[in-house]
Scaffold this motif. Structure first.
Motif, PDB file in Angstrom:
ATOM      1  N   MET A   6     -72.053  65.913  40.997  1.00  0.00           N
ATOM      2  CA  MET A   6     -70.883  65.047  41.007  1.00  0.00           C
ATOM      3  C   MET A   6     -70.277  64.971  42.398  1.00  0.00           C
ATOM      4  O   MET A   6     -69.973  63.886  42.909  1.00  0.00           O
ATOM      5  CB  MET A   6     -69.856  65.555  39.992  1.00  0.00           C
ATOM      6  N   GLU A   7     -70.115  66.137  43.049  1.00  0.00           N
ATOM      7  CA  GLU A   7     -69.552  66.144  44.403  1.00  0.00           C
ATOM      8  C   GLU A   7     -70.459  65.412  45.382  1.00  0.00           C
ATOM      9  O   GLU A   7     -69.988  64.680  46.255  1.00  0.00           O
ATOM     10  CB  GLU A   7     -69.336  67.589  44.861  1.00  0.00           C
ATOM     11  N   LEU A   8     -71.759  65.594  45.229  1.00  0.00           N
ATOM     12  CA  LEU A   8     -72.701  64.929  46.122  1.00  0.00           C
ATOM     13  C   LEU A   8     -72.671  63.418  45.921  1.00  0.00           C
ATOM     14  O   LEU A   8     -72.748  62.646  46.892  1.00  0.00           O
ATOM     15  CB  LEU A   8     -74.113  65.459  45.888  1.00  0.00           C
ATOM     16  N   PHE A   9     -72.562  62.967  44.677  1.00  0.00           N
ATOM     17  CA  PHE A   9     -72.530  61.527  44.431  1.00  0.00           C
ATOM     18  C   PHE A   9     -71.280  60.901  45.049  1.00  0.00           C
ATOM     19  O   PHE A   9     -71.355  59.880  45.745  1.00  0.00           O
ATOM     20  CB  PHE A   9     -72.584  61.235  42.934  1.00  0.00           C
ATOM     21  N   LEU A  10     -70.127  61.506  44.807  1.00  0.00           N
ATOM     22  CA  LEU A  10     -68.894  60.971  45.386  1.00  0.00           C
ATOM     23  C   LEU A  10     -68.925  61.060  46.909  1.00  0.00           C
ATOM     24  O   LEU A  10     -68.440  60.171  47.611  1.00  0.00           O
ATOM     25  CB  LEU A  10     -67.679  61.708  44.825  1.00  0.00           C
ATOM     26  N   GLY A  11     -69.514  62.138  47.422  1.00  0.00           N
ATOM     27  CA  GLY A  11     -69.642  62.259  48.872  1.00  0.00           C
ATOM     28  C   GLY A  11     -70.569  61.213  49.453  1.00  0.00           C
ATOM     29  O   GLY A  11     -70.329  60.694  50.548  1.00  0.00           O
ATOM     30  N   PHE A  12     -71.641  60.866  48.731  1.00  0.00           N
ATOM     31  CA  PHE A  12     -72.554  59.818  49.207  1.00  0.00           C
ATOM     32  C   PHE A  12     -71.834  58.479  49.276  1.00  0.00           C
ATOM     33  O   PHE A  12     -72.033  57.701  50.220  1.00  0.00           O
ATOM     34  CB  PHE A  12     -73.767  59.716  48.286  1.00  0.00           C
ATOM     35  N   ASP A  63     -61.472  71.738  34.119  1.00  0.00           N
ATOM     36  CA  ASP A  63     -62.125  71.132  32.962  1.00  0.00           C
ATOM     37  C   ASP A  63     -62.556  69.707  33.254  1.00  0.00           C
ATOM     38  O   ASP A  63     -63.626  69.252  32.822  1.00  0.00           O
ATOM     39  CB  ASP A  63     -61.185  71.150  31.757  1.00  0.00           C
ATOM     40  N   PHE A  64     -61.706  68.979  33.986  1.00  0.00           N
ATOM     41  CA  PHE A  64     -62.040  67.588  34.319  1.00  0.00           C
ATOM     42  C   PHE A  64     -63.287  67.533  35.196  1.00  0.00           C
ATOM     43  O   PHE A  64     -64.214  66.763  34.937  1.00  0.00           O
ATOM     44  CB  PHE A  64     -60.863  66.938  35.041  1.00  0.00           C
ATOM     45  N   TRP A  65     -63.303  68.356  36.240  1.00  0.00           N
ATOM     46  CA  TRP A  65     -64.455  68.350  37.134  1.00  0.00           C
ATOM     47  C   TRP A  65     -65.729  68.785  36.402  1.00  0.00           C
ATOM     48  O   TRP A  65     -66.809  68.226  36.632  1.00  0.00           O
ATOM     49  CB  TRP A  65     -64.216  69.282  38.325  1.00  0.00           C
ATOM     50  N   PHE A  66     -65.601  69.778  35.508  1.00  0.00           N
ATOM     51  CA  PHE A  66     -66.763  70.236  34.760  1.00  0.00           C
ATOM     52  C   PHE A  66     -67.304  69.120  33.877  1.00  0.00           C
ATOM     53  O   PHE A  66     -68.527  68.908  33.788  1.00  0.00           O
ATOM     54  CB  PHE A  66     -66.393  71.450  33.899  1.00  0.00           C
ATOM     55  N   ARG A  67     -66.405  68.377  33.216  1.00  0.00           N
ATOM     56  CA  ARG A  67     -66.849  67.279  32.357  1.00  0.00           C
ATOM     57  C   ARG A  67     -67.498  66.179  33.195  1.00  0.00           C
ATOM     58  O   ARG A  67     -68.513  65.604  32.815  1.00  0.00           O
ATOM     59  CB  ARG A  67     -65.666  66.727  31.558  1.00  0.00           C
ATOM     60  N   PHE A  68     -66.921  65.854  34.332  1.00  0.00           N
ATOM     61  CA  PHE A  68     -67.503  64.872  35.239  1.00  0.00           C
ATOM     62  C   PHE A  68     -68.934  65.278  35.603  1.00  0.00           C
ATOM     63  O   PHE A  68     -69.873  64.471  35.542  1.00  0.00           O
ATOM     64  CB  PHE A  68     -66.667  64.808  36.522  1.00  0.00           C
ATOM     65  N   GLU A  69     -69.086  66.524  36.021  1.00  0.00           N
ATOM     66  CA  GLU A  69     -70.391  67.017  36.442  1.00  0.00           C
ATOM     67  C   GLU A  69     -71.396  66.931  35.302  1.00  0.00           C
ATOM     68  O   GLU A  69     -72.526  66.460  35.479  1.00  0.00           O
ATOM     69  CB  GLU A  69     -70.269  68.470  36.922  1.00  0.00           C
ATOM     70  N   GLN A  70     -71.001  67.372  34.099  1.00  0.00           N
ATOM     71  CA  GLN A  70     -71.915  67.389  32.976  1.00  0.00           C
ATOM     72  C   GLN A  70     -72.340  65.984  32.582  1.00  0.00           C
ATOM     73  O   GLN A  70     -73.510  65.730  32.264  1.00  0.00           O
ATOM     74  CB  GLN A  70     -71.274  68.105  31.775  1.00  0.00           C
ATOM     75  N   MET A  71     -71.413  65.041  32.620  1.00  0.00           N
ATOM     76  CA  MET A  71     -71.744  63.668  32.238  1.00  0.00           C
ATOM     77  C   MET A  71     -72.694  63.036  33.255  1.00  0.00           C
ATOM     78  O   MET A  71     -73.606  62.283  32.875  1.00  0.00           O
ATOM     79  CB  MET A  71     -70.465  62.837  32.101  1.00  0.00           C
ATOM     80  N   LEU A  72     -72.512  63.318  34.525  1.00  0.00           N
ATOM     81  CA  LEU A  72     -73.421  62.777  35.538  1.00  0.00           C
ATOM     82  C   LEU A  72     -74.806  63.399  35.415  1.00  0.00           C
ATOM     83  O   LEU A  72     -75.826  62.720  35.584  1.00  0.00           O
ATOM     84  CB  LEU A  72     -72.853  63.001  36.932  1.00  0.00           C
ATOM     85  N   LEU A  73     -74.857  64.700  35.111  1.00  0.00           N
ATOM     86  CA  LEU A  73     -76.156  65.343  34.895  1.00  0.00           C
ATOM     87  C   LEU A  73     -76.876  64.722  33.698  1.00  0.00           C
ATOM     88  O   LEU A  73     -78.074  64.435  33.760  1.00  0.00           O
ATOM     89  CB  LEU A  73     -75.973  66.847  34.680  1.00  0.00           C
TER      90      LEU A  73
END
Length: 414
Positions: free
Chosen positions: A293-299, A22-32
């Motif tokens: 989200m994963e791509l941003f943190l990876g960058f 749920d946390f990762w999903f919320r992170f992803e949605q907020m960044l989108l």
């Protein structure tokens, strides 16, 4: 993402529990949502197209211009066939809400007395370009209720800044001269193909630009990142993932395209060929399923590690053309040591990060580290509010021509 996994591995089990699905999903949605918030609507692009078309028609009206006093003798007797062409972020569809529209003069002039001798508009000499700016600006200044005009004839590339008052559209019209624009000619077309190849380029670049604006890392006039360097870094990061999103650019950019750009030929067939090469590459590779989200943190991890390598090992040279990273020792013409060299894919001798200072590059690495650390400590809402703000609110400092006693510009923070 290595940076996140490294942080999570240092946490106790209670802290790790926060990072569930749920946390990762919320992170992803907020960044989108954040990325979409700075992307223009189709209706606003249509308004920009209308403003661009109006300015193009005004330039085309000069093709039959009879009063050519002040131009060079060759240019006075030439037959003009000019218009305006979009380039930069608007042409590549990587622009954001409220971005200025970059235009440049396009077309040909046929030299008098020799019907076979023609030159591209970018090949006019500097004095002709400056004269063209003055007569074109004078025409716009006669319509004060429609346009606001600012001439910058002595810039590296002479430009006219125009604001269409009724539509609220700001345009920078460039008048490249003496082949000064030939190297930039195919860049927009390349970025357009990459943007069409994977939508995540626009999404991630939007987030990186907001993040860099929040940390005061965007302003090439005072030694910080320019947009093209940030774009090149994102492209290089995409090329070097375990499942690459983009190929090395030499796999899709043909020698024919580079030659055609130098001749100012029609780019349409070469752009179509570049798109076909890109799609063939994608079909032959395994799909990359990483979210934004994963791509941003990876960058951020990529940026952090690149800065660390440059500081502790040797300055870093990144090439999007070959997709390779090497080390090098480089000092610019002013005797300043550079920590990073980012190749222009169409000119390996051109460092797109040439204006970037050592201090700003080092600060970018610290900001990346801090952003990753906060991601492991804060909930999604608080992390977003701490890490991102509208980059237009970031304070800008004007370039100063005066220098302090240690040789640094007074306007520069680092």
């Amino acid at each position: 993402t290595e940076g996140v996994y490294r942080i999570l591995s240092d946490m106790n089990s209670e802290a790790r529990f926060r990072f569930g699905v749920d946390f990762w999903f919320r992170f992803e949605q907020m960044l989108l949502d954040l990325a979409f918030s700075v992307m223009p609507l189709r209706e606003s692009d249509q308004v920009i197209d209308q403003a661009k078309d109006d300015l193009a028609r005004m330039v085309e009206n000069f093709n039959g211009y009879s009063n050519r006093r002040g131009f060079s003798s060759a240019f006075v007797g030439a037959t003009w066939n000019f218009t305006l062409k979009a380039f930069g972020s608007f042409a590549s569809k990587l622009h954001g809400v409220g971005s200025d529209v970059d235009l440049q003069i396009d077309g040909w002039f046929l030299l008098a007395g020799d019907p076979k001798a023609k030159k591209h508009a970018m090949q006019m000499d500097r004095n002709d370009a400056k004269k063209f700016i003055h007569v074109f600006s004078a025409r716009l200044e006669n319509m004060p209720d429609k346009y606001k005009v600012q001439k910058v004839p002595n810039a590296r590339t002479p430009i006219v800044k125009v604001k269409d008052i009724r539509r609220g559209v700001s345009c920078d019209i460039a008048f490249p001269c003496g082949d000064s624009g030939s190297g930039d000619y195919p860049k927009s077309e390349l970025l357009l193909v990459l943007n069409a190849l994977d939508y995540r380029l626009h999404m991630l670049l939007a987030l990186v630009k907001i993040w860099a604006g929040h940390h005061h890392l965007r302003d090439a006039s005072v030694g910080r990142f320019n947009t093209y360097t940030l774009t090149s870094l994102v492209i290089f990061y995409f090329q070097t993932l375990e499942a690459p999103i983009f190929p090395p650019l030499n796999e899709i950019v043909s020698e024919e395209l580079i030659s055609a750009a130098k001749r100012f030929d029609d780019m349409a067939p070469h752009v179509a060929d570049m798109a076909r090469r890109a799609n063939r590459w994608r079909c032959a590779r395994s799909e990359n399923r990483l979210g934004v989200m994963e791509l941003f943190l990876g960058f951020l991890t990529f940026l952090e590690e690149t800065v660390g390598e440059a500081e502790n090992v040797s300055p870093v040279r990144l090439s999007t053309y070959t997709g390779t990273r090497t080390t090098f020792d480089f000092v610019d013409r002013g005797g300043n040591k550079k920590m990073i060299y980012v190749d222009d894919p169409f000119d390996a001798d051109d460092n797109s990060a040439r204006a970037l200072t050592q201090g700003c590059f080092a600060h970018a690495g610290k900001c990346a580290t801090e952003t990753l650390r906060l991601g492991a400590e804060l909930d999604a809402d608080e992390w977003i509010s701490r890490v991102f703000v509208d980059d237009k609110k970031a304070p800008r400092r004007a370039r100063s021509k005066r220098y302090s006693s240690n040789g640094r510009q007074r306007g520069a923070r680092w």
